[in-house]
Design a protein around this motif. Sequence first.
Motif, PDB file in Angstrom:
ATOM      1  N   SER A  76      50.317  52.759  38.708  1.00  0.00           N
ATOM      2  CA  SER A  76      50.879  51.682  37.899  1.00  0.00           C
ATOM      3  C   SER A  76      50.709  50.325  38.578  1.00  0.00           C
ATOM      4  CB  SER A  76      52.348  51.963  37.627  1.00  0.00           C
ATOM      5  OG  SER A  76      52.950  50.902  36.927  1.00  0.00           O
ATOM      6  N   LEU A  77      50.986  50.299  39.897  1.00  0.00           N
ATOM      7  CA  LEU A  77      50.812  49.052  40.651  1.00  0.00           C
ATOM      8  C   LEU A  77      49.361  48.608  40.654  1.00  0.00           C
ATOM      9  CD1 LEU A  77      51.981  46.873  42.536  1.00  0.00           C
ATOM     10  CD2 LEU A  77      51.592  48.446  44.445  1.00  0.00           C
ATOM     11  N   LEU A  78      48.440  49.550  40.826  1.00  0.00           N
ATOM     12  CA  LEU A  78      47.018  49.222  40.857  1.00  0.00           C
ATOM     13  C   LEU A  78      46.543  48.683  39.513  1.00  0.00           C
ATOM     14  CD1 LEU A  78      44.379  49.262  42.467  1.00  0.00           C
ATOM     15  CD2 LEU A  78      44.043  51.630  41.740  1.00  0.00           C
ATOM     16  N   VAL A  79      46.971  49.320  38.435  1.00  0.00           N
ATOM     17  CA  VAL A  79      46.567  48.866  37.094  1.00  0.00           C
ATOM     18  C   VAL A  79      47.128  47.472  36.812  1.00  0.00           C
ATOM     19  CG1 VAL A  79      46.836  49.332  34.625  1.00  0.00           C
ATOM     20  CG2 VAL A  79      46.252  51.189  36.187  1.00  0.00           C
ATOM     21  N   THR A  80      48.384  47.238  37.215  1.00  0.00           N
ATOM     22  CA  THR A  80      48.982  45.923  37.005  1.00  0.00           C
ATOM     23  C   THR A  80      48.242  44.844  37.791  1.00  0.00           C
ATOM     24  OG1 THR A  80      51.139  46.966  36.679  1.00  0.00           O
ATOM     25  CG2 THR A  80      51.122  44.608  37.162  1.00  0.00           C
ATOM     26  N   TRP A  84      46.356  41.682  36.017  1.00  0.00           N
ATOM     27  CA  TRP A  84      46.679  40.305  36.363  1.00  0.00           C
ATOM     28  C   TRP A  84      45.899  39.900  37.618  1.00  0.00           C
ATOM     29  CZ3 TRP A  84      49.633  37.839  32.868  1.00  0.00           C
ATOM     30  CH2 TRP A  84      50.397  38.627  31.998  1.00  0.00           C
ATOM     31  N   ARG A  85      44.593  39.959  37.513  1.00  0.00           N
ATOM     32  CA  ARG A  85      43.730  39.803  38.688  1.00  0.00           C
ATOM     33  C   ARG A  85      43.799  38.404  39.302  1.00  0.00           C
ATOM     34  NH1 ARG A  85      40.734  40.515  34.157  1.00  0.00           N
ATOM     35  NH2 ARG A  85      39.286  38.853  33.510  1.00  0.00           N
ATOM     36  N   SER A  90      45.400  34.984  43.769  1.00  0.00           N
ATOM     37  CA  SER A  90      46.154  33.827  44.258  1.00  0.00           C
ATOM     38  C   SER A  90      47.151  34.225  45.340  1.00  0.00           C
ATOM     39  CB  SER A  90      46.876  33.147  43.092  1.00  0.00           C
ATOM     40  OG  SER A  90      45.957  32.711  42.106  1.00  0.00           O
ATOM     41  N   VAL A  91      47.861  35.325  45.098  1.00  0.00           N
ATOM     42  CA  VAL A  91      48.826  35.792  46.103  1.00  0.00           C
ATOM     43  C   VAL A  91      48.119  36.177  47.391  1.00  0.00           C
ATOM     44  CG1 VAL A  91      50.481  37.625  46.629  1.00  0.00           C
ATOM     45  CG2 VAL A  91      50.518  36.530  44.386  1.00  0.00           C
TER      46      VAL A  91
END
Length: 220
Positions: A76-80, A84-85, A90-91
């Motif tokens: 889930s984290l990877l897909v998110t 939101w690439r 940016s982060v």
Amino acid sequence: MLTGSLVTMAGFIPIGFASSAAGEYTFSIFAVVSIAVLASWLVAVLFIPLLGVAFLKKPPSAHAAAPSRIMRAFRSLLVTAMRWRWITISVTLFCFGASLLALPRLPQQFFPSSDRPELLVDLRLPQNASIYASADRSAKLDKLLVGDPDVVRWSTYVGRGVIRFYLPLDIQLPNNFFSQFVVVAKDIAARERLRKKLERALEVDFPGAVTRIFPLELPI
């Protein structure tokens, strides 16, 4: 694989068998590395295959097992992050820039500073000086240490360096023109105050002598 292990061990042979003062305390590096390399080779060649046979007794199932909770959360984290690439990029760039700004705040040293209270004082006269001149200058320095509130105790070695009370100590050869002191301060703050006082006193009261004041470098 065995060849690589032996080559690694051979690289430490000069350290392990060096006939010098450094070789006295670097032999343990050679011994530890050699034992670790041989042990890792034995584990990789013998125990890992045996453990594989013991753990993989059953053939893999034809039906894929349901992903675990950790795997589902990671997916889930990877897909998110992929969805939101631009925010992810940016982060990442922000963290990289912050690390570059924080880099100068890191202490530029391989080993931490010593927390021992000792100070070593080298007193080196001209090479034609006699042992009596060294004794006279050493007695003069002893008088400076008497009654100093930052000093717990000290020892004086005239005509030679201090005995090895500290493993990485640089042992000085016996010479009539050389004296060395070990001054034990009350704490680290007292050590630094004492260092500044001795530097001023040696500069003014000991003309013609080459002096050096330094703490023990490694926290051993």
